[in-house]
Write a protein that holds these residues in place. Structure first.
Motif, PDB file in Angstrom:
ATOM      1  N   ALA A  42      -2.716   7.582  12.109  1.00 45.26           N
ATOM      2  CA  ALA A  42      -1.404   7.310  12.563  1.00 45.26           C
ATOM      3  C   ALA A  42      -0.358   7.942  11.419  1.00 45.26           C
ATOM      4  N   LEU A  43       0.813   7.780  11.976  1.00 42.74           N
ATOM      5  CA  LEU A  43       2.104   8.551  10.884  1.00 42.74           C
ATOM      6  C   LEU A  43       3.069   7.164  10.768  1.00 42.74           C
ATOM      7  N   CYS A  44       3.704   7.326   9.806  1.00 42.99           N
ATOM      8  CA  CYS A  44       4.488   6.251   9.552  1.00 42.99           C
ATOM      9  C   CYS A  44       5.839   6.597   8.559  1.00 42.99           C
ATOM     10  N   LEU A  45       6.759   6.493   9.098  1.00 47.32           N
ATOM     11  CA  LEU A  45       8.110   6.850   8.374  1.00 47.32           C
ATOM     12  C   LEU A  45       8.788   5.689   7.607  1.00 47.32           C
ATOM     13  N   ILE A  46       9.139   5.882   6.369  1.00 43.42           N
ATOM     14  CA  ILE A  46       9.922   4.671   5.792  1.00 43.42           C
ATOM     15  C   ILE A  46      11.144   5.186   5.596  1.00 43.42           C
TER      16      ILE A  46
END
Length: 297
Positions: A42-46
């Motif tokens: 998965a990908l996660c942008l902070i």
């Protein structure tokens, strides 16, 4: 004669990870890969808060990468190592536009993966507006002390009127600053914030303040359009954002999967509270994302 663009700290951008936004400004980026650079699940942008920068978020990224998630982030325009007038914005939606551009860049290289947003404070506002603009793109978002409702002490009719005048006549005029002592109960974290050269330690700009108020108004008027699953995390001793924002999100958002977690005694930056307390926040945040990552089609 052309010159090599450099960061506000004087480092050539050719030596820094970055993208160029629609206004031609260089936006500094950061990426945390899963162990051994394995293919992410998965990908996660902070999305960081006002005045700070993405390099502060190593401890947030670590448990996520350990769960097979690729985490990425950027310094908002006018923040940290990105170009732009410090902590100023002509239109709050530029933050949202840059966020969507960054997501598009990453998903081009990693298609067909669940995409999550983590937004802290002002970054929470950006995350919500991005999710409202692209409701089908995001699998979920975690909102850490999100700015949803204006602070009544700074949003009185008189103060807003004066801010609007200043925003027009003197947009760089500084009208108030964040006191480090309200960030965390951990003295070490307060000191880290107060001495960080990449953090903006002066006052908030008049134009930024007015644009942020406009963004909050936009958010509140259209809150029922929120459909993306979310977890909102809020400390009940937070004096920098109004905790009622979490309540309003739960009441008005259409999201079928929505959850609010209130942390007794916690200040604003829940992820930077004393280690034993921050660990609880990071556990809850990671667990929520990993569960939905595994449920994603």
């Amino acid at each position: 004669m052309s010159t090599t663009p450099t960061s506000p700290q004087g480092v050539p951008y050719e030596e820094l990870p970055h993208f160029v936004n629609a206004d031609g400004l260089h936006i500094y980026t950061k990426c945390w890969q899963p162990p051994d650079n394995s293919t992410p699940s998965a990908l996660c942008l902070i999305l960081h808060g006002v005045g700070e920068h993405c390099e502060r978020y190593d401890t947030v990224a670590a448990p996520l990468t350990g769960s097979g998630i690729m985490v990425f982030a950027h310094d908002h325009v006018g923040h940290g190592q990105s170009e732009g007038i410090r902590v100023d914005i002509k239109d709050f939606n530029i933050y949202v536009r840059d966020t969507i551009q960054h997501v598009d860049r990453i998903t081009e290289h990693y298609p067909n993966l669940p995409v999550f947003l983590i937004g802290h404070s002002m970054g929470g506002t950006v995350a919500i507006l991005a999710a409202m603009e692209r409701p089908d793109q995001f699998t979920g978002m975690v909102l850490v002390a999100p700015a949803v409702v204006e602070n009544p002490e700074t949003a009185t009719t008189c103060k807003v009127f004066m801010a609007r005048i200043l925003a027009y006549l003197a947009p760089q005029f500084e009208i108030g600053k964040i006191e480090p002592k309200y960030i965390s109960r951990d003295p070490k974290e307060v000191e880290r914030y107060a001495t960080d050269p990449l953090v903006w330690h002066r006052g908030m700009k008049a134009r930024w303040s007015v644009q942020t108020l406009e963004a909050l108004k936009q958010l509140q008027e259209n809150m029922s359009e929120i459909k993306v699953p979310f977890l909102v995390m809020q400390g009940d001793k937070d004096v920098l954002v109004e905790s009622v924002g979490a309540t309003l999100l739960m009441e008005r958002a259409q999201s079928k999967d929505k959850q609010a977690q209130i942390y007794p005694g916690y200040y604003h930056a829940l992820q930077f509270e004393p280690p034993q307390d921050a660990a609880i926040v990071l556990r809850d945040l990671t667990s929520w994302i990993v569960t939905r990552m595994k449920q994603a089609p």
